[in-house]
Design a protein around this motif. Structure first.
Motif, short mmCIF file in Angstrom:
data_model
loop_
_atom_site.label_atom_id
_atom_site.label_comp_id
_atom_site.label_asym_id
_atom_site.label_seq_id
_atom_site.Cartn_x
_atom_site.Cartn_y
_atom_site.Cartn_z
N SER A 67 0.83 -1.22 0.00
CA SER A 67 0.00 0.00 0.00
C SER A 67 0.85 1.26 0.00
O SER A 67 0.67 2.16 -0.83
CB SER A 67 -0.89 0.09 1.25
OG SER A 67 -1.61 -1.06 1.44
N ASP A 82 -2.10 -16.88 -0.74
CA ASP A 82 -3.23 -17.80 -0.94
C ASP A 82 -4.10 -17.36 -2.11
O ASP A 82 -5.11 -17.98 -2.42
CB ASP A 82 -4.04 -17.99 0.34
CG ASP A 82 -4.66 -16.70 0.86
OD1 ASP A 82 -4.65 -15.69 0.11
OD2 ASP A 82 -5.15 -16.69 2.00
N TYR A 123 -1.92 -11.76 -7.66
CA TYR A 123 -1.46 -11.10 -6.44
C TYR A 123 -0.23 -10.27 -6.78
O TYR A 123 0.90 -10.55 -6.37
CB TYR A 123 -1.15 -12.14 -5.34
CG TYR A 123 -0.87 -11.52 -4.00
CD1 TYR A 123 -1.86 -10.85 -3.29
CD2 TYR A 123 0.40 -11.57 -3.44
CE1 TYR A 123 -1.59 -10.26 -2.06
CE2 TYR A 123 0.68 -10.98 -2.21
CZ TYR A 123 -0.33 -10.32 -1.53
OH TYR A 123 -0.06 -9.73 -0.31
P1 FAD Z 1 1.63 -4.46 5.21
O1 FAD Z 1 2.26 -5.30 4.19
O2 FAD Z 1 1.22 -5.08 6.48
O3 FAD Z 1 2.63 -3.27 5.50
C1 FAD Z 1 2.42 -2.37 6.53
C2 FAD Z 1 3.75 -1.81 6.94
O4 FAD Z 1 3.51 -0.75 7.88
C3 FAD Z 1 4.64 -2.80 7.66
O5 FAD Z 1 5.87 -2.89 7.00
C4 FAD Z 1 4.81 -2.24 9.07
O6 FAD Z 1 6.11 -2.44 9.56
C5 FAD Z 1 4.53 -0.78 8.83
N1 FAD Z 1 4.03 -0.12 10.04
C6 FAD Z 1 2.93 -0.44 10.76
N2 FAD Z 1 2.79 0.40 11.80
C7 FAD Z 1 3.82 1.28 11.71
C8 FAD Z 1 4.21 2.40 12.49
N3 FAD Z 1 3.52 2.79 13.56
N4 FAD Z 1 5.33 3.09 12.12
C9 FAD Z 1 6.05 2.71 11.03
N5 FAD Z 1 5.72 1.64 10.25
C10 FAD Z 1 4.62 0.95 10.60
N6 FAD Z 1 -3.43 -10.96 1.16
C11 FAD Z 1 -3.87 -11.41 -0.03
O7 FAD Z 1 -4.62 -10.74 -0.70
N7 FAD Z 1 -3.45 -12.61 -0.50
C12 FAD Z 1 -2.60 -13.40 0.18
O8 FAD Z 1 -2.26 -14.46 -0.29
C13 FAD Z 1 -2.16 -12.96 1.47
N8 FAD Z 1 -1.35 -13.72 2.22
C14 FAD Z 1 -0.96 -13.27 3.43
C15 FAD Z 1 -0.14 -14.07 4.22
C16 FAD Z 1 0.25 -13.66 5.47
C17 FAD Z 1 1.15 -14.53 6.30
C18 FAD Z 1 -0.22 -12.42 5.97
C19 FAD Z 1 0.17 -11.95 7.35
C20 FAD Z 1 -1.03 -11.62 5.21
C21 FAD Z 1 -1.39 -12.02 3.93
N9 FAD Z 1 -2.20 -11.24 3.12
C22 FAD Z 1 -2.61 -11.70 1.91
C23 FAD Z 1 -2.58 -9.90 3.56
C24 FAD Z 1 -1.40 -8.92 3.31
O9 FAD Z 1 -1.18 -8.27 4.51
C25 FAD Z 1 -1.72 -7.98 2.17
O10 FAD Z 1 -1.95 -8.73 1.00
C26 FAD Z 1 -0.66 -6.93 1.83
O11 FAD Z 1 0.64 -7.44 1.84
C27 FAD Z 1 -0.79 -5.75 2.76
O12 FAD Z 1 0.03 -4.71 2.34
P2 FAD Z 1 0.01 -3.34 3.14
O13 FAD Z 1 1.08 -2.50 2.54
O14 FAD Z 1 -1.35 -2.80 3.17
O15 FAD Z 1 0.35 -3.74 4.63
#
Ligand code: FAD
Length: 538
Positions: free
Chosen positions: A21, A60, A66
């Motif tokens: 994101s 998954d 993905y």
């Molecule tokens: P994230 O990848 O969680 O990134 C958020 C970032 O924010 C992290 O790096 C964290 O360190 C940082 N952060 C948080 N709080 C703070 C703070 N206060 N200060 C500074 N940094 C901070 N989704 C699917 O659609 N398909 C899948 O197959 C799938 N598999 C998954 C498998 C696992 C094991 C997990 C845990 C999740 C899975 N997901 C899946 C959901 C996955 O989280 C999302 O697909 C996607 O990677 C989320 O991206 P994001 O950038 O929104 O959040």
């Protein structure tokens, strides 16, 4: 935290988080000419795929769906090696994108954001880092992830354990050696089910501590040929549209038929076919009412239970592995040899619902009826989902009201579109509570949110609107809709992390929008087209 803004850096936007994101948000805003700084607690990009390095971690949703779709060039330059990519490959992909778009120069790593406060005079957000440094920004954008706040249950004696302890969501960067060791895994959600078969192959003995038995279907993972990938994306625009206007963010959907319309034989045939094909939605997409009608649900649930019975040799163990909640009311799970693992000599299953864990001792785990000596303890106990990462930051809006206080009662959690909440002007939550996020292929939800927010910021600038917030009426309406839609399904009938039920003391309430990514996109686009109806400028 009064701020002398002359003494600190001021950005157009601050984004917190450098997972999928945050990275795309940075790219979109930077391309549009805004000054942006991303803060990330980890020492590199990746988010989920940076932290979750446990054995067996993989996606998954099929890898080919993905990934980002905003750039045909990126899509063309990348290839996936298997149907469901493993964590190292997904992390490589994120690194590839970060390098290609030169994103790191605007990301400050090793920086945890601890507080953010809206200053009504300056109309800026004042954002504080763990070391006390402050920055200011007109827009405060959280890209914290729905599943980034790992949960270790408060078990008596936790700190007394003499062996090694790990949480799947905070896995070390170097390989953990299980060989010959007595390993305990607590938790059988998605992560546990991925890790257990892999750990079992290496461990001397593996004891699985299970609170809730799970429905899981085979992933039927297999290598992918470059040609196969190229073919999938041949109709790039069409595939993208199908994903965007679907229920869950994949370019296919359920058959428009009730499970109760087919004979038991026909259902069995279709479920068996789905089982052999594998995949997250294969079983549920046979019919359109599995998550809606208890009797339809039971047809799929009992099919999976019959599979468990067939696969697991020991009838007592098989019985313990039988789930009873409504199928697909937790995120469906897919596995590679999960149930088969319980046929191994070196694996045992402990049902902690009937014999709960009393304490962790220096040597292992004590339940109400036994003691288990362990060298390694793995917590596959999931996350304080959705609201957890937001509440770890002391976010304060107008009149110094904290987000945590505003949402103290889970049933009263209020957002507008899951993107904004009243009283917190110019703050946007990517994949926030009450958006489809966790019920979907998150890549589709992420791209949609980022695009919407970037367009919204352009609109605010073009219309010289300095500050803008969701109205109370709009968020009351949206939150009511979210609950009403969820209540039409079986989703709210199960204790799941969607409901906040996995965290002791967390208020219960359904945390996502269950109407599907397609409908959600239409609603968001319509609101934008009406000049951001439901938002008011200050
Ligand atoms: P994230 O990848 O969680 O990134 C958020 C970032 O924010 C992290 O790096 C964290 O360190 C940082 N952060 C948080 N709080 C703070 C703070 N206060 N200060 C500074 N940094 C901070 N989704 C699917 O659609 N398909 C899948 O197959 C799938 N598999 C998954 C498998 C696992 C094991 C997990 C845990 C999740 C899975 N997901 C899946 C959901 C996955 O989280 C999302 O697909 C996607 O990677 C989320 O991206 P994001 O950038 O929104 O959040």
């Amino acid at each position: 935290m009064a701020l002398n803004q002359q003494s600190c850096q001021v950005f157009d936007a601050v984004v917190v988080g450098a997972g999928f994101s945050g990275l795309y948000m940075l790219h979109r805003l930077r391309e549009a000419g805004y000054s942006v700084r991303v803060y990330e607690a980890a020492d590199d990009v990746g988010g989920t795929w940076y932290w979750n390095r446990y054995p067996g971690a993989r996606c998954d949703i099929e890898s080919i769906y993905y990934n980002y779709t905003f750039s045909k060039e990126i899509l063309d330059e990348w290839t996936w090696s298997s149907r469901y990519a493993e964590q190292p490959e997904i992390l490589s992909y994120i690194n590839f994108v970060a390098d290609k778009l030169d994103l790191r120069r605007d990301i400050q790593f090793n920086t945890r954001i601890t507080a953010a406060r809206y200053n009504e005079e300056s109309r800026n957000w004042e954002i504080r880092m763990e070391d006390g440094t402050l920055v200011a920004a007109e827009y405060f954008i959280t890209a914290l992830g729905c599943l980034s706040s790992s949960n270790i249950p408060k078990i008596k004696g936790l700190d007394s354990f003499k062996g090694e302890m790990y949480h799947t969501g905070r896995w070390p960067h170097k390989k953990v050696d299980f060989s010959g060791k007595r390993v305990g895994v607590i938790g059988t959600g998605s992560s546990g089910i991925q890790a257990i078969p892999v750990i079992a192959k290496e461990a001397g003995h593996l004891t699985v501590f299970q609170r809730t038995p799970q429905y899981s279907c085979p992933a039927q993972n297999h290598p992918l040929e470059a040609e196969e990938i190229r073919k999938t994306w041949e109709n790039y625009d069409e595939t993208k549209q199908q994903m965007r206007y679907s229920q869950h963010g994949v370019p296919y959907g359920p058959r428009m038929r009730s499970a109760l319309e087919d004979s038991p034989e026909e259902r069995e045939r279709l479920y068996e076919k789905a089982w052999q094909e594998g995949g997250l939605f294969s079983l549920t997409y046979n019919y359109n009412d599995i998550a809606m009608v208890p009797e339809s649900n039971e047809t799929a649930a009992s099919f999976i239970r019959s599979k468990i019975k067939q696969i697991v040799h020991d009838p007592e163990v098989a019985q313990k592995l039988m789930p009873t909640y409504y199928y697909a009311t937790k995120r469906p799970i897919i596995d590679t040899n999960y149930f088969e693992t319980y046929n191994r000599e070196n694996v045992s299953l402990v049902d902690i619902k009937t014999a709960p864990i009393m304490e962790i001792t220096p040597d292992g785990i004590k339940t109400t009826d036994n003691e288990y000596e362990l060298d390694v303890l793995v917590f596959a106990t999931g996350f304080d989902a959705m609201t957890g990462p937001l509440f770890k930051i002391d976010i304060r809006g107008k009149n110094d009201v904290s987000l945590k206080d505003k949402w103290a009662d889970g049933a009263e959690l209020k957002t507008y579109l899951g993107l904004a909440t009243s009283g917190f002007p110019n703050m946007f939550m990517l994949t926030g509570p009450q958006s489809p996020s966790v019920l979907s292929n998150m890549m589709v939800s992420i791209e949609q949110h980022v695009d919407w927010v970037a367009d919204c910021i352009d609109y605010l600038r073009e219309h010289h609107l300095e500050a803008f917030e969701a109205t109370e009426e709009a968020e009351a309406f949206w939150s009511h809709q979210c609950r009403a839609i969820a209540d039409m399904s079986l989703l709210t009938k199960t204790d799941s992390w969607y409901m906040g039920a996995n965290i002791d003391g967390k208020p219960r309430g359904f945390l996502a929008f269950a109407g599907g990514v397609g409908l959600y996109r239409l609603i968001c686009d319509d609101i934008a087209a009406r000049g951001y109806e439901g938002f008011a400028s200050l």
